[in-house]
Design a protein around this motif. Structure first.
Motif, short mmCIF file in Angstrom:
data_model
loop_
_atom_site.label_atom_id
_atom_site.label_comp_id
_atom_site.label_asym_id
_atom_site.label_seq_id
_atom_site.Cartn_x
_atom_site.Cartn_y
_atom_site.Cartn_z
N VAL A 12 38.75 52.46 31.95
CA VAL A 12 39.75 52.24 32.99
C VAL A 12 39.03 52.13 34.33
O VAL A 12 38.13 52.91 34.64
CB VAL A 12 40.76 53.41 33.03
N LEU A 13 39.43 51.14 35.12
CA LEU A 13 38.85 50.95 36.44
C LEU A 13 39.97 50.94 37.46
O LEU A 13 40.94 50.18 37.32
CB LEU A 13 38.09 49.61 36.48
N ARG A 14 39.85 51.77 38.47
CA ARG A 14 40.86 51.79 39.53
C ARG A 14 40.28 51.13 40.76
O ARG A 14 39.21 51.51 41.24
CB ARG A 14 41.25 53.24 39.85
N VAL A 15 40.99 50.12 41.28
CA VAL A 15 40.59 49.46 42.52
C VAL A 15 41.82 49.32 43.40
O VAL A 15 42.95 49.26 42.90
CB VAL A 15 39.95 48.07 42.27
N ASP A 16 41.59 49.24 44.71
CA ASP A 16 42.72 49.09 45.60
C ASP A 16 43.32 47.69 45.47
O ASP A 16 42.68 46.77 44.96
CB ASP A 16 42.31 49.39 47.05
N ALA A 17 44.54 47.53 45.93
CA ALA A 17 45.29 46.29 45.75
C ALA A 17 44.60 45.09 46.39
O ALA A 17 44.55 44.00 45.81
CB ALA A 17 46.71 46.44 46.29
N ALA A 18 44.04 45.27 47.59
CA ALA A 18 43.39 44.15 48.27
C ALA A 18 42.16 43.67 47.50
O ALA A 18 41.93 42.46 47.37
CB ALA A 18 43.00 44.56 49.69
N THR A 19 41.38 44.61 46.96
CA THR A 19 40.21 44.25 46.17
C THR A 19 40.63 43.52 44.90
O THR A 19 40.04 42.50 44.53
CB THR A 19 39.39 45.50 45.82
N GLU A 24 41.15 38.66 41.56
CA GLU A 24 42.02 37.74 40.81
C GLU A 24 41.94 36.31 41.37
O GLU A 24 41.88 35.35 40.60
CB GLU A 24 43.46 38.24 40.84
N LYS A 25 41.89 36.18 42.70
CA LYS A 25 41.76 34.85 43.30
C LYS A 25 40.42 34.23 42.96
O LYS A 25 40.33 33.06 42.60
CB LYS A 25 41.95 34.91 44.81
N TRP A 26 39.36 35.02 43.06
CA TRP A 26 38.02 34.54 42.73
C TRP A 26 37.96 34.10 41.27
O TRP A 26 37.41 33.06 40.95
CB TRP A 26 37.03 35.65 43.02
N ALA A 27 38.55 34.89 40.39
CA ALA A 27 38.57 34.55 38.96
C ALA A 27 39.29 33.22 38.74
O ALA A 27 38.82 32.36 38.00
CB ALA A 27 39.24 35.66 38.16
N ALA A 28 40.42 33.05 39.40
CA ALA A 28 41.18 31.80 39.26
C ALA A 28 40.35 30.62 39.78
O ALA A 28 40.34 29.54 39.16
CB ALA A 28 42.51 31.90 40.00
N ASP A 29 39.67 30.80 40.90
CA ASP A 29 38.82 29.74 41.46
C ASP A 29 37.70 29.35 40.50
O ASP A 29 37.29 28.19 40.46
CB ASP A 29 38.20 30.19 42.78
N GLU A 30 37.20 30.32 39.74
CA GLU A 30 36.10 30.08 38.80
C GLU A 30 36.58 29.77 37.38
O GLU A 30 35.76 29.65 36.47
CB GLU A 30 35.19 31.32 38.75
N LEU A 31 37.90 29.68 37.22
CA LEU A 31 38.52 29.41 35.92
C LEU A 31 38.14 30.47 34.88
O LEU A 31 37.84 30.18 33.74
CB LEU A 31 38.17 28.01 35.41
#
Length: 67
Positions: A12-19, A24-31
């Motif tokens: 389990v990894l906890r990260v803040d919402a902004a991170t 998620e945006k970076w992942a989408a950009d990189e497909l």
């Protein structure tokens, strides 16, 4: 029949919402999936810091690395 060894571990990894939004945006950009992007980020950080051993497969196949 011998049991196959699982080569991945889950945690389990906890990260803040902004991170998380940025990842998620970076992942989408990189497909990539978000999980795939996190794996890539971690792998790149380990490789660049010299903490990741060279994979046997890459050595065997004679692939070049950009080290």
């Amino acid at each position: 029949m011998p049991k196959k060894e699982n080569t991945t571990k889950s945690f389990v990894l906890r990260v803040d919402a902004a991170t998380m939004d940025a990842i998620e945006k970076w992942a989408a950009d990189e497909l990539r999936s978000t999980n795939g992007q996190l794996q890539w980020i971690i792998n790149e950080a380990l490789r660049k810091s010299g903490r990741l051993k060279k994979s046997k497969r890459k050595k065997d196949e004679g692939e070049e690395t950009d080290d």
